[in-house]
Design an enzyme around this catalytic site. Structure first.
Site, PDB file in Angstrom:
ATOM      1  N   ARG A 103       6.422  -3.312  55.585  1.00  0.00           N
ATOM      2  CA  ARG A 103       7.009  -1.927  56.164  1.00  0.00           C
ATOM      3  C   ARG A 103       6.457  -1.661  57.522  1.00  0.00           C
ATOM      4  O   ARG A 103       5.457  -1.442  57.838  1.00  0.00           O
ATOM      5  CB  ARG A 103       6.463  -1.252  54.990  1.00  0.00           C
ATOM      6  CG  ARG A 103       6.975   0.617  55.342  1.00  0.00           C
ATOM      7  CD  ARG A 103       6.509   1.428  54.249  1.00  0.00           C
ATOM      8  NE  ARG A 103       7.432   1.218  53.021  1.00  0.00           N
ATOM      9  CZ  ARG A 103       7.593   2.090  52.171  1.00  0.00           C
ATOM     10  NH1 ARG A 103       7.007   3.145  52.324  1.00  0.00           N
ATOM     11  NH2 ARG A 103       8.469   1.900  51.050  1.00  0.00           N
ATOM     12  N   HIS A 130      16.239  -0.664  53.052  1.00  0.00           N
ATOM     13  CA  HIS A 130      15.076  -0.694  52.203  1.00  0.00           C
ATOM     14  C   HIS A 130      15.892  -1.548  51.030  1.00  0.00           C
ATOM     15  O   HIS A 130      15.773  -0.998  50.064  1.00  0.00           O
ATOM     16  CB  HIS A 130      14.788   0.790  52.038  1.00  0.00           C
ATOM     17  CG  HIS A 130      13.785   0.972  50.854  1.00  0.00           C
ATOM     18  ND1 HIS A 130      13.066  -0.093  50.635  1.00  0.00           N
ATOM     19  CD2 HIS A 130      12.956   2.003  50.344  1.00  0.00           C
ATOM     20  CE1 HIS A 130      11.793   0.389  50.208  1.00  0.00           C
ATOM     21  NE2 HIS A 130      11.741   1.611  49.852  1.00  0.00           N
ATOM     22  N   GLN A 133      14.257  -1.583  47.462  1.00  0.00           N
ATOM     23  CA  GLN A 133      14.635  -0.379  46.706  1.00  0.00           C
ATOM     24  C   GLN A 133      16.016  -0.647  45.904  1.00  0.00           C
ATOM     25  O   GLN A 133      16.338  -0.102  44.953  1.00  0.00           O
ATOM     26  CB  GLN A 133      14.764   0.743  47.862  1.00  0.00           C
ATOM     27  CG  GLN A 133      15.187   1.852  47.242  1.00  0.00           C
ATOM     28  CD  GLN A 133      13.903   2.708  46.034  1.00  0.00           C
ATOM     29  OE1 GLN A 133      12.887   2.748  46.312  1.00  0.00           O
ATOM     30  NE2 GLN A 133      14.232   3.067  44.699  1.00  0.00           N
ATOM     31  N   ASP A 224      18.040  11.038  48.736  1.00  0.00           N
ATOM     32  CA  ASP A 224      16.552  10.820  49.221  1.00  0.00           C
ATOM     33  C   ASP A 224      16.224  11.936  50.073  1.00  0.00           C
ATOM     34  O   ASP A 224      17.163  12.717  50.438  1.00  0.00           O
ATOM     35  CB  ASP A 224      16.811   9.437  50.054  1.00  0.00           C
ATOM     36  CG  ASP A 224      15.810   8.760  50.704  1.00  0.00           C
ATOM     37  OD1 ASP A 224      14.632   9.329  50.290  1.00  0.00           O
ATOM     38  OD2 ASP A 224      15.796   7.986  51.811  1.00  0.00           O
ATOM     39  N   CYS A 264      14.922   7.577  45.231  1.00  0.00           N
ATOM     40  CA  CYS A 264      14.000   6.577  45.402  1.00  0.00           C
ATOM     41  C   CYS A 264      12.403   7.164  45.456  1.00  0.00           C
ATOM     42  O   CYS A 264      11.525   6.290  45.239  1.00  0.00           O
ATOM     43  CB  CYS A 264      14.302   5.822  46.711  1.00  0.00           C
ATOM     44  SG  CYS A 264      14.432   6.974  48.254  1.00  0.00           S
ATOM     45  N   ARG A 292      11.014  -0.878  40.363  1.00  0.00           N
ATOM     46  CA  ARG A 292      10.665  -1.367  41.465  1.00  0.00           C
ATOM     47  C   ARG A 292       9.906  -2.733  41.275  1.00  0.00           C
ATOM     48  O   ARG A 292       9.762  -3.711  41.958  1.00  0.00           O
ATOM     49  CB  ARG A 292       9.744  -0.500  42.408  1.00  0.00           C
ATOM     50  CG  ARG A 292      10.678   0.690  42.924  1.00  0.00           C
ATOM     51  CD  ARG A 292      11.676   0.300  44.177  1.00  0.00           C
ATOM     52  NE  ARG A 292      10.975  -0.553  45.096  1.00  0.00           N
ATOM     53  CZ  ARG A 292      10.546  -0.076  45.996  1.00  0.00           C
ATOM     54  NH1 ARG A 292      10.306   1.115  46.242  1.00  0.00           N
ATOM     55  NH2 ARG A 292      10.009  -0.537  47.125  1.00  0.00           N
TER      56      ARG A 292
HETATM   57  N1   CP Z   1      10.653   4.511  47.216  1.00  0.00           N
HETATM   58  C1   CP Z   1       9.514   3.960  48.023  1.00  0.00           C
HETATM   59  O1   CP Z   1       9.824   3.018  48.531  1.00  0.00           O
HETATM   60  O2   CP Z   1       8.272   4.678  47.683  1.00  0.00           O
HETATM   61  P1   CP Z   1       7.208   4.471  48.630  1.00  0.00           P
HETATM   62  O3   CP Z   1       7.322   5.159  50.122  1.00  0.00           O
HETATM   63  O4   CP Z   1       5.993   5.554  47.805  1.00  0.00           O
HETATM   64  O5   CP Z   1       6.839   3.097  48.787  1.00  0.00           O
HETATM   65  N1  NVA Z   2      14.450   7.331  53.650  1.00  0.00           N
HETATM   66  C1  NVA Z   2      13.134   7.438  53.182  1.00  0.00           C
HETATM   67  C2  NVA Z   2      12.568   6.416  52.150  1.00  0.00           C
HETATM   68  C3  NVA Z   2      11.133   6.590  51.582  1.00  0.00           C
HETATM   69  C4  NVA Z   2      11.001   5.790  50.447  1.00  0.00           C
HETATM   70  C5  NVA Z   2      12.290   7.038  54.601  1.00  0.00           C
HETATM   71  O1  NVA Z   2      12.603   6.100  55.186  1.00  0.00           O
HETATM   72  O2  NVA Z   2      11.098   7.821  54.958  1.00  0.00           O
END
Ligand code: CP
Ligand code: NVA
Length: 305
Positions: A103, A130, A133, A224, A264, A292
């Site tokens: 990430r 993502h 997700q 989101d 999400c 997930r």
């Molecule tokens: N939805 C998601 O990716 O959650 P986190 O940021 O907690 O991993």
């Molecule tokens: N769009 C959000 C998703 C978090 C899971 C971000 O990138 O912060």
């Protein structure tokens, strides 16, 4: 589980429509305990340059269910935060680990890891996509609607990483995807063009600035956060710009009668979604969070097959 044609999962477009269906089927079998698979001694490396609850824990538990282990790295506990080159980190970690989930901020950094790693790289979220997700999201939709025929998915909010992956995965599955966002917050035009190419001559991707027309006839309402990780400075401005783009009971009442709600997570109640909608009988948000783990267990099984 069958091996995927691509070594990496950086984008929804790294897999074919058949492979999405296969991963969802394997995920369903893991979830129902119809499938038991042990990948003894396999190690998943995790690199989180941003915060995470679900992605981190679901990957750790998915790997342990497969009989493997995980190593959790971040910039503070490794040399990544002290400027070690990605190409060096990638070559070193791929000598210890069997697969690595990352990430990070820039999608191009993820691609740099993939270029230098000799082991599969998984996108655990970048500013652009993502995809893990999206697998869990479509698993949740499949549980509700069995196949994806005639399903209309409306995403109300920012044309962000989550929206991009929904669009691409939705295109692979032939699902009608509608995005309703304020002017200037449309999804990336490259993503829109790629999706339209996959849909061919079917007009199944609709981008608008009107949440009400976008939710009319929708079976799935998705939202989101308005400000993603890394956008802390824009938060005040975005809160203003997204006024009118909350999923509340009024908007929900314009969708199909038994439409399901997805998010999400993490969610900010009173911003992109109201408390009532989050806690309503239409919500599948916590099934989605659980999925997930099942979806990623399936993904790992396929990447390591
Ligand atoms: N939805 C998601 O990716 O959650 P986190 O940021 O907690 O991993
Ligand atoms: N769009 C959000 C998703 C978090 C899971 C971000 O990138 O912060």
């Amino acid at each position: 589980p069958h091996k995927l044609s691509n070594d990496n999962f950086l984008s929804c477009l790294d897999i074919s429509a058949d492979e999405v269906h296969h991963i969802l089927e394997v995920a369903k079998n893991f979830k129902n305990e119809d499938l038991e698979l042990k990948l003894k001694n396999k190690v998943l490396g995790l690199i989180f340059d941003k915060s995470s609850t679900r992605t981190r824990v679901s990957f750790q538990v998915a790997m342990s269910r497969l009989g493997g282990t995980t190593i959790d790295l971040n910039p503070n506990t490794s040399q990544i935060g002290r400027g070690e080159a990605i190409k060096d980190t990638a070559r070193v970690l791929s000598r210890y680990c069997d697969v690595i989930a990352i990430r990070t901020f820039k999608h191009s950094d993820l691609e740099e890891y993939a270029k230098w790693s000799t082991k599969p790289i998984i996108n655990a979220l970048t500013d652009f996509e993502h995809p893990c997700q999206a697998l869990a999201d479509f698993l949740t939709i499949k549980e509700e609607y069995f196949d994806f025929e005639n399903v209309v998915l409306t995403f109300v909010g920012d044309g962000n990483n989550v929206a991009n992956s929904l669009i691409l995965c939705g295109a692979l599955l032939g699902v009608e995807v509608r995005i309703a966002c304020p002017k200037g917050y449309e999804p990336d035009s490259l993503v829109i063009n790629q999706a339209r190419e996959i849909y061919k001559n079917k007009n199944l991707l609709k981008i608008s600035n009107d949440p009400f027309s976008a939710v009319s006839g929708a079976n799935v309402l998705y939202t989101d956060v308005w400000s993603s990780m890394g956008e802390e400075k824009q938060k005040e401005e975005k809160d203003k710009d997204f006024n009118g783009f909350s999923i509340d009971e009024n908007l929900l009442s314009k969708a199909e009668k038994d439409a399901i709600i997805l998010h999400c997570l993490p969610a900010y109640r009173g911003k992109e979604i109201t408390e009532k909608v989050m806690e309503s009988k239409n919500s599948r948000i916590f099934n989605q969070a659980e999925n997930r783990m099942h979806a990623q267990q399936a993904l790992l099984a396929c990447l390591l097959a």
